[in-house]
Enzyme design. Sequence first.
Site, PDB file in Angstrom:
ATOM      1  N   LYS A   1       0.840  -1.205   0.000  1.00 17.91           N
ATOM      2  CA  LYS A   1       0.000   0.000   0.000  1.00 17.91           C
ATOM      3  C   LYS A   1       0.873   1.251   0.000  1.00 17.91           C
ATOM      4  O   LYS A   1       0.617   2.205  -0.734  1.00 17.91           O
ATOM      5  CB  LYS A   1      -0.935  -0.010   1.228  1.00 17.91           C
ATOM      6  CG  LYS A   1      -2.025  -1.064   1.111  1.00 17.91           C
ATOM      7  CD  LYS A   1      -2.754  -1.334   2.421  1.00 17.91           C
ATOM      8  CE  LYS A   1      -3.671  -2.553   2.254  1.00 17.91           C
ATOM      9  NZ  LYS A   1      -4.330  -2.980   3.486  1.00 17.91           N
TER      10      LYS A   1
ATOM     11  N   GLN B   1      -4.520  -1.585   9.682  1.00 13.95           N
ATOM     12  CA  GLN B   1      -4.312  -2.918   9.096  1.00 13.95           C
ATOM     13  C   GLN B   1      -4.835  -3.992  10.054  1.00 13.95           C
ATOM     14  O   GLN B   1      -4.429  -4.049  11.214  1.00 13.95           O
ATOM     15  CB  GLN B   1      -2.813  -3.125   8.802  1.00 13.95           C
ATOM     16  CG  GLN B   1      -2.496  -4.408   8.080  1.00 13.95           C
ATOM     17  CD  GLN B   1      -3.103  -4.499   6.674  1.00 13.95           C
ATOM     18  OE1 GLN B   1      -3.089  -3.527   5.925  1.00 13.95           O
ATOM     19  NE2 GLN B   1      -3.646  -5.646   6.329  1.00 13.95           N
TER      20      GLN B   1
ATOM     21  N   ASP C   1     -10.882   2.508   4.187  1.00 13.96           N
ATOM     22  CA  ASP C   1     -11.215   1.084   4.037  1.00 13.96           C
ATOM     23  C   ASP C   1     -12.723   0.883   3.887  1.00 13.96           C
ATOM     24  O   ASP C   1     -13.168  -0.200   3.505  1.00 13.96           O
ATOM     25  CB  ASP C   1     -10.729   0.298   5.263  1.00 13.96           C
ATOM     26  CG  ASP C   1      -9.421  -0.433   4.989  1.00 13.96           C
ATOM     27  OD1 ASP C   1      -9.117  -0.663   3.806  1.00 13.96           O
ATOM     28  OD2 ASP C   1      -8.727  -0.777   5.967  1.00 13.96           O
TER      29      ASP C   1
END
Length: 325
Positions: free
Chosen positions: A73, A117, A140
């Site tokens: 990412k 994460q 997200d």
Amino acid sequence: MSISLLVSAVLRYGDFFGGTLMGSRWSTKDTVSHLMDQARQGVAWLKERSSAPHLAVIIVGDDPASHVYVRRKVEACSELGVKSTRIDLPEDVTESEMLDEVKRLNQDDDVDGILVQLPLPSQVSANAVIEAIDPDKDVDGFHPVNVGRLALGQAGLFPCTPVGVMALMKQSLPELKGKHAVVIGRSAIVGKPMAHLLLHAHCSVTIIHSRTPNPQSICQLADIVVVAVGRPGLVDGSWLKPGAVVVDVGINEIKDKELARRLFGEDSKKYARFMRSGRALVGDVDYRSALGVAAWVTPVPGGVGRLTIAQLMLNCVTAAKRRLS
Ligand code: NAD
């Protein structure tokens, strides 16, 4: 393939591909380039008016897979000129320390997107952390406000994997309206948002999960199949309608020789590689078997994973534009 199956395959292939008989690899490359180009243009637009988008990524502990995902990412950010800040927290971080970190990032006007994460260690509630993120920085798309916006068909930030898969479908398939889509798996991250997005695209949607009786016979009715389960090679050709298109979201590491032999075939390069390393990455779809029946199947690795990261970049741009306006 028997004569009757062949005839029905020819008849049914009209749905998407008018006459294609052999299944083939459904490459995500063009869609990934398209999403990255869109994100690149978005970054340029933002730089002209204020500054590049800024993504903050929180990672906890030393889980090797999480570190690989975060590294990819961050690499995508630097490829596009998106500013990224990586915040490493120790495995024994407390929930309140994590919530403080999220609060600090919420209040930081320089930060456009916040990504935590997953998975988190057991002492920290992932739900509590996700709910603490400002929904307009939730790149997200896991915050309940964004989940609600998606369900209602409103604008918001939505989970990167299913949105990336929709981009692939919209770019590759002539028509989604009226198709029967089967989503296998009902997670909050992939299965449920995928089903909502397909519904918004006017598909008729069925969700199959671990308690669904006769999943195979339901799946056989689908024009479009999206599999996000986490079971290597679960869906083989016997689950599929001839000519269906199949998106394999699963990423599983296998170490079992018999399974590798079944999925790769004994004479293949993949099997030889497996025998050398003792491990391999595979999806939830038995790719070789599925290709004998389906029109298109996305590969693993090198399929949906790339779409997810490209869509994350677009979500960062979207978050930055929304904050600017
Ligand atoms: P999850 O464990 O949260 O959910 C799995 C779902 O599968 C559950 O809803 C469960 O009901 C269903 N299920 C389990 N066994 C089943 C069975 N035998 N038949 C039908 N349904 C069954 O998983 P997730 O987070 O949705 O991830 C699924 C897979 O996708 C994993 O392999 C994960 O690594 C992968 N994944 C890939 C990406 C990517 O970017 N490519 C992103 C997210 C997840």
